[in-house]
Design an enzyme around this catalytic site. Structure first.
Site, PDB file in Angstrom:
ATOM      1  N   ASP A   1      -2.408   6.855   2.929  1.00 60.67           N
ATOM      2  CA  ASP A   1      -1.922   7.922   2.045  1.00 60.67           C
ATOM      3  C   ASP A   1      -0.634   7.545   1.322  1.00 60.67           C
ATOM      4  OD1 ASP A   1      -0.001   8.075   4.041  1.00 60.67           O
ATOM      5  OD2 ASP A   1      -0.701   9.988   4.854  1.00 60.67           O
ATOM      6  N   GLY A   2      -0.178   6.299   1.516  1.00 67.41           N
ATOM      7  CA  GLY A   2       1.010   5.846   0.808  1.00 67.41           C
ATOM      8  C   GLY A   2       2.322   6.326   1.399  1.00 67.41           C
TER       9      GLY A   2
ATOM     10  N   LYS B   1       9.847   2.206   0.737  1.00 68.79           N
ATOM     11  CA  LYS B   1       8.676   2.150   1.615  1.00 68.79           C
ATOM     12  C   LYS B   1       8.335   3.567   2.050  1.00 68.79           C
ATOM     13  CE  LYS B   1       6.847  -0.082   5.775  1.00 68.79           C
ATOM     14  NZ  LYS B   1       7.129  -1.064   6.851  1.00 68.79           N
TER      15      LYS B   1
ATOM     16  N   ARG C   1       5.332 -13.344   0.179  1.00 65.41           N
ATOM     17  CA  ARG C   1       4.874 -13.699   1.523  1.00 65.41           C
ATOM     18  C   ARG C   1       3.875 -14.846   1.437  1.00 65.41           C
ATOM     19  NH1 ARG C   1       4.763  -8.185   3.530  1.00 65.41           N
ATOM     20  NH2 ARG C   1       6.137  -6.978   2.187  1.00 65.41           N
TER      21      ARG C   1
ATOM     22  N   ASP D   1       0.569 -12.070   6.106  1.00 59.77           N
ATOM     23  CA  ASP D   1       1.122 -11.174   5.087  1.00 59.77           C
ATOM     24  C   ASP D   1       2.492 -10.641   5.489  1.00 59.77           C
ATOM     25  OD1 ASP D   1      -0.857  -9.804   6.935  1.00 59.77           O
ATOM     26  OD2 ASP D   1       0.213  -8.050   6.187  1.00 59.77           O
TER      27      ASP D   1
ATOM     28  N   GLY E   1       0.787  -1.224   0.000  1.00 59.15           N
ATOM     29  CA  GLY E   1       0.000   0.000   0.000  1.00 59.15           C
ATOM     30  C   GLY E   1       0.817   1.272   0.000  1.00 59.15           C
TER      31      GLY E   1
END
Length: 550
Positions: free
Chosen positions: A168-169, A156, A234, A304, A135
């Site tokens: 919001d990333g 990241k 994952r 995950d 995300g």
């Protein structure tokens, strides 16, 4: 003639290998390039032009997504010299260049790059959460280094993707520092882990965060950390394909992972899916055993967050415990203690059983039965591995029947007296066993000193001395052996909090010092001693927990 040609080819190969091995680190970042195309380009990639709109992705392993660069004045918070040199073939001086800082900030993609975000799902706190995915992360490409290793740099905090959901990333400075330090520290502690290359922060790019989930948000500076892994798959990478009923793609993905990351299985004999499940299981459980031996708690051990390569992945509200507590939970969101320190082995087995369930559509009945039989043995497997990790911390060369009882008896006393996990084992390493009952000696060791008041201490010491006698080694050898197994410094949350406070004021010296310190966590560091990093933790740090807010 044919034989002569083969010899010539071999000589050329050897010459090339020697040349590569001796290749000097790259000093001009503009010369650094990705391998083109990356191996993952062979897998289905969704190419939705509305890349930053949350959407349920179908029939793809990745989504093609450009990064959204940090804006404003940028600062290089820190860089890992070893990660740059050993993994990316870069001279550490490159980290100060404008091109490199822009690379970390998401505004410069070297030649051969292919920016994608990975699609996966996962069970979070025991419940299926459907599509999750990267995300706020972007895999930038693949780099084959001078050792022949393939690595995937990933940013990241680099912007929104189809998997951002309500986010919001972005990532903030405090969580990015924690990830940066933990990735490198765990590597040098001997924990299989993803790595981190560098971290940048913007003075002007702000985001809103509710750090403690109290309903009071505040603005924080956005940051980006570059993480490194040989692959980012994952358990959830397989699970999403099962839940969305895409068995053909699941088979392609598993075959791809085996081919590129488990060549010994790909090129070996026998049932590759069964062998692969067993290998993934053993790697992850071996990693958990190392965690248990170092007092590390991941904090969010959802499916995950479990790597199919068996490395520690996604450092969020993790913690290295201070005083020993089997129920230690560093995450404020884990009210039920699902991911407590002592539950990690069983939770990892639970996660691996979910992997077995997810693989079901591509397995034959015989394969299902074999995997079921393997899964039934995993809890015993990890319990043995954890016991061995603890036994080795006591200075024994190898395991003997009953050794685990000695280790667990020590932990019981540590629990009773609130003795520090890391410090107790380290101080036990440094004291001659003949002096363990001498109060004048023990009182100089702040954590070990707590145990001398326990009613079982004398009995334990005598049993320990007797067991050490069986080793038939000198005191010097025992000490050397134990010091190598028991670190003096670990990234405790209170130490990180102090570094983060300085970094919030653009003073990055302590963060950079921690990177250097944790390269040698088993050796005495004078500056770290002055800062109290091996001393009793300050009173304000007891019970310190972290939220998932990042």
């Amino acid at each position: 003639m044919k034989r002569a040609f083969c010899i010539l080819a071999a000589l050329r190969t050897e010459h090339t290998a020697n040349y590569i091995a001796k290749m000097s680190p790259i000093t001009n970042f503009k010369e650094w390039k990705f391998h083109d195309p990356p191996n993952y380009a062979a897998l289905p990639i969704n190419d939705n032009p509305e890349y930053n709109v949350p959407v349920a992705v179908k029939d793809a392993v990745f989504s093609k997504v450009p990064t959204e660069p940090l804006v404003g004045k940028l600062h290089l918070v820190c860089a890992s010299d070893d990660a740059l040199t050993d993994i990316l073939d870069l001279d550490p001086s490159v980290a100060e260049s404008e091109e490199f800082i822009n690379f970390i900030a998401g505004s410069y993609l070297p030649e051969g790059g292919l920016s994608v975000s990975h699609r996966y799902g996962g069970y979070q706190f025991g419940f299926w959460s459907d599509q999750l995915g990267d995300g706020r992360a972007h895999i930038l490409g693949e780099y084959i280094n001078s050792k022949g290793e393939t690595w995937q740099p990933q940013l990241k905090g680099s912007g929104e993707t189809p998997y951002s959901r309500m986010g919001d990333g972005r990532a903030v400075l405090r969580s990015s520092i924690r990830e940066m330090i933990a990735s490198e520290a765990c590597h040098y502690l001997g924990i299989p882990t993803t790595r981190a290359a560098a971290l940048v922060v913007s003075d002007d790019h702000k985001v809103w965060r509710d750090k403690s989930y109290s309903g009071h948000s505040r603005q924080e500076r956005a940051a980006i950390v570059m993480r490194l892994a040989q692959a980012w798959y994952r358990i959830g990478s397989v699970e999403i394909l099962n839940k969305r009923r895409e068995p053909a793609l699941m088979k392609d993905l598993v075959d791809f992972i085996i081919k590129h990351h488990f060549p010994e299985i790909e090129n070996g004999s026998g049932d590759k899916y069964v062998k692969w499940f067993q290998e993934v299981s053993y790697r992850n459980l071996d990693t958990v055993a190392i965690w248990q031996g170092l007092g590390f708690t991941h904090g969010v051990l959802n499916t995950d967050n479990v790597s199919l390569l068996g490395v520690t992945l996604d450092y969020g509200p993790y913690g290295f415990m201070d005083y020993y507590s089997p129920h230690y939970v560093p995450n404020t969101s884990d009210d039920m203690g699902r991911y407590a320190f002592n539950k990690q082995p069983a939770i990892m087995v639970w996660n691996l059983c979910k992997l077995a369930e997810a693989l079901d559509p591509i397995l034959s009945e015989q394969q299902r039965q074999k995997i079921k039989e393997i899964a039934a043995t995993l809890l015993d497997y990890v319990h043995v591995k954890v016991a061995l990790a603890l036994v080795l911390k006591l200075g024994f060369r190898e395991y003997k029947g009953g050794d685990e009882n000695m280790a667990y008896d020590l932990l019981k006393m540590m629990l009773n007296k609130m003795a520090d996990f890391t410090a107790t084992f380290r101080q036990l390493s440094e004291v001659d066993p003949q002096h363990l009952l001498d109060k004048t000696v023990i009182e100089k060791h702040w954590s070990l000193n707590k145990l001398i008041e326990d009613s079982d201490w004398e009995k334990w010491v005598k049993n320990y001395e007797k067991r050490l006698a069986d080793e038939n080694i000198t005191e010097e050898v025992r000490k050397q052996r134990m010091v190598k197994m028991n670190p003096l410094y670990v990234p405790r949350n209170w130490i990180l909090e102090e570094a983060i406070k300085d970094a919030e004021k653009n003073d990055f010296e302590k963060v950079r010092f921690l990177l250097k310190l944790f390269k040698k966590p088993f050796e005495v560091n004078e500056e770290a001693e002055k800062l109290g990093y091996s001393s009793q933790p300050p009173s304000w740090s007891y019970g310190l927990k972290l939220s998932c807010s990042s």
